[in-house]
Design an enzyme around this catalytic site. Sequence first.
Site, PDB file in Angstrom:
ATOM      1  N   CYS A 129       0.934  -1.759  -7.896  1.00  0.00           N
ATOM      2  CA  CYS A 129       0.393  -0.389  -8.586  1.00  0.00           C
ATOM      3  C   CYS A 129       1.614   0.163  -9.401  1.00  0.00           C
ATOM      4  CB  CYS A 129       0.063   0.394  -7.403  1.00  0.00           C
ATOM      5  SG  CYS A 129       1.351   1.177  -6.508  1.00  0.00           S
TER       6      CYS A 129
ATOM      7  N   HIS B 269       6.869  -4.498   0.524  1.00  0.00           N
ATOM      8  CA  HIS B 269       6.725  -5.382   1.698  1.00  0.00           C
ATOM      9  C   HIS B 269       6.856  -6.721   1.199  1.00  0.00           C
ATOM     10  CE1 HIS B 269       4.813  -1.827   3.886  1.00  0.00           C
ATOM     11  NE2 HIS B 269       5.771  -1.971   4.367  1.00  0.00           N
TER      12      HIS B 269
ATOM     13  N   CYS C 181       6.501   7.848  -5.448  1.00  0.00           N
ATOM     14  CA  CYS C 181       5.490   7.603  -6.685  1.00  0.00           C
ATOM     15  C   CYS C 181       4.967   9.315  -6.798  1.00  0.00           C
ATOM     16  CB  CYS C 181       4.469   6.838  -5.879  1.00  0.00           C
ATOM     17  SG  CYS C 181       2.987   6.816  -6.843  1.00  0.00           S
TER      18      CYS C 181
ATOM     19  N   HIS D  80       2.611   6.826   9.353  1.00  0.00           N
ATOM     20  CA  HIS D  80       3.016   6.255   7.964  1.00  0.00           C
ATOM     21  C   HIS D  80       4.026   7.179   7.341  1.00  0.00           C
ATOM     22  CE1 HIS D  80       2.651   4.632   3.815  1.00  0.00           C
ATOM     23  NE2 HIS D  80       1.891   3.799   4.442  1.00  0.00           N
TER      24      HIS D  80
ATOM     25  N   GLU E 145       4.618   7.755   4.444  1.00  0.00           N
ATOM     26  CA  GLU E 145       3.990   8.579   3.304  1.00  0.00           C
ATOM     27  C   GLU E 145       3.491  10.048   3.773  1.00  0.00           C
ATOM     28  OE1 GLU E 145       1.007   7.235   0.685  1.00  0.00           O
ATOM     29  OE2 GLU E 145       0.020   9.124   0.553  1.00  0.00           O
TER      30      GLU E 145
ATOM     31  N   THR F  28      -2.579   8.420   0.071  1.00  0.00           N
ATOM     32  CA  THR F  28      -2.960   7.698  -1.270  1.00  0.00           C
ATOM     33  C   THR F  28      -3.808   6.580  -0.932  1.00  0.00           C
ATOM     34  OG1 THR F  28      -0.752   6.640  -1.487  1.00  0.00           O
ATOM     35  CG2 THR F  28      -1.117   8.722  -2.746  1.00  0.00           C
TER      36      THR F  28
ATOM     37  N   SER G 272       0.098  -9.465   5.240  1.00  0.00           N
ATOM     38  CA  SER G 272      -0.372  -8.232   4.544  1.00  0.00           C
ATOM     39  C   SER G 272      -1.732  -7.835   4.639  1.00  0.00           C
ATOM     40  CB  SER G 272       0.025  -8.254   3.001  1.00  0.00           C
ATOM     41  OG  SER G 272      -0.669  -7.446   2.117  1.00  0.00           O
TER      42      SER G 272
ATOM     43  N   ASN H  40      -3.726  -5.870   3.157  1.00  0.00           N
ATOM     44  CA  ASN H  40      -4.375  -5.626   1.605  1.00  0.00           C
ATOM     45  C   ASN H  40      -4.674  -6.873   1.216  1.00  0.00           C
ATOM     46  OD1 ASN H  40      -3.508  -5.511  -1.309  1.00  0.00           O
ATOM     47  ND2 ASN H  40      -1.530  -5.040  -0.479  1.00  0.00           N
TER      48      ASN H  40
ATOM     49  N   SER I 151       1.831  -6.269  -2.936  1.00  0.00           N
ATOM     50  CA  SER I 151       3.444  -6.279  -2.817  1.00  0.00           C
ATOM     51  C   SER I 151       3.796  -7.271  -3.370  1.00  0.00           C
ATOM     52  CB  SER I 151       3.703  -6.217  -1.455  1.00  0.00           C
ATOM     53  OG  SER I 151       3.304  -5.120  -0.991  1.00  0.00           O
TER      54      SER I 151
END
Lengths: 278, 278
Positions: free
Chosen positions: B12, B36, B92, B120, B122, B161, B217, B219, B261
């Site tokens: 991203c 990661h 970010c 997390h 974040e 996010t 992962s 995602n 990633s």
Amino acid sequence: MKVKLASNYGFCFGVKRAIKIAEEYKNSSTMGPLIHNQDEINRLQNDFNVGLYKDLKEVKDDDTVIIRTHGIPKNDLKNLKAQNAKVINATCPFVTTPQQIVKKMSKEEYSILIFGDSDHPEVKGVQSYGEDQEDVHIVLEPSDLEKVNFKYNKIATVAQTTKKKEKYLEIVNTLILKNKEVRVFNTICDATFENQDAARELSNEVDVMVVIGGKNSSNTKQLHSICKENCQDSYLIENEKEIDKEWFKNKTLCGITAGASTPDWIIQQVVNTIEACH
Amino acid sequence: MKVKLASNYGFCFGVKRAIKIAEEYKNSSTMGPLIHNQDEINRLQNDFNVGLYKDLKEVKDDDTVIIRTHGIPKNDLKNLKAQNAKVINATCPFVTTPQQIVKKMSKEEYSILIFGDSDHPEVKGVQSYGEDQEDVHIVLEPSDLEKVNFKYNKIATVAQTTKKKEKYLEIVNTLILKNKEVRVFNTICDATFENQDAARELSNEVDVMVVIGGKNSSNTKQLHSICKENCQDSYLIENEKEIDKEWFKNKTLCGITAGASTPDWIIQQVVNTIEACH
């Protein structure tokens, strides 16, 4: 006949308050009808000499003008005050809130979205408090948002007090997906829904149900339809004269509710008449 | 073999930016792994001498410390700065936004609600910007709100996010029904979902699909599962060594996508290898 009143029925807080104000200011006049019930308007006229203006132009200097629960547009209020009329503001506090929110948020450079009916006097009043009238938008459906061009990507939103929360959430959700910040003010009033919830509950308990209110009143008709779902023998009447003794034959408990424009004295006459039935 | 890349894939915006920053600051170290992906971390180490701290205590005076995209808690940043370390903030910008919103809103006496995973990094960072830590609440589900006691009935809310918008709306709707004002900041980043949408579209067009990313992962696995829905012959690989020429027999077009990633140079190696297959 034994009767039981719904835990919530009839006038909401704002209407009760406005009628009390009208009773206090004898010889005044209201700007538009105070409620959608001619019997109550007649009572205020006969007992307290409370008149009725149909238009702002009818107001004369030194008149006492009662602003009804819906409120009026900002400039109309300003003109009335400039005219040396004595202005008694019976705008419901739940309507004053969205007016003040729209004023404050548009000053802080938020685009304004009102969920409501653009023809409704309450909405016209709330809308008038926006600083930039071109950036105050009114929608009834999420799909109406497609036509809306906001000036900012910060939106403040209020709802007409009598609208449904579910629809407001749908509109708000559409806004959130498309804007950086959405400031949601939940200005919906529970009164209408409290009457409906109470009618639903009571109509489950009784074997006959009487709903009192105007036959053209959408909120009364909705109460009647809710009651019929649970209690087949549900009757809609405007006053005690329409009561039929036959309704209570072989019944044990009569539930009673009333639309938001039905005054207590009419409800009381109905209760007395039904209690006298054998 | 002819290949076609998804219209969105891989890193991203925030991760691309952080890697560029790391490449600019040779001999620095990152606070926690930058992404990661061990291959990419090795590359930064070998080509740019970018090291890795596992703990704040490892930082020595005059070190150059890169803050990764997730950000870090306010006090950790303060301590780093007090230590005379050179702090390069690669947080970010889409994560800095909720941090600053939480700071501003809690100063303005809003209760804070964060939709996200309390473990997390974040979310821990965003949370730390609240003035009154006891009035910063973190939930993952609408039902979690039942246990939350807000100090005010004015709520400001932000989201992690990478969370799903649908769930955020459910949480926001619950808040709106119970509070006078809800200030909704849509801080969800579209990147993850853009990769998914693009994978969905591409897997419909091709007859074989290769997904590149870590096998652990979540995602990447999600991308793989989306592709398999439309294209039975979808393969998940970590790098070009895992490619099997047999996959492309009697096929005309190979779609390629990559997890968030997966660095571009690994994707490029896969593309080259597949293009060389007959």
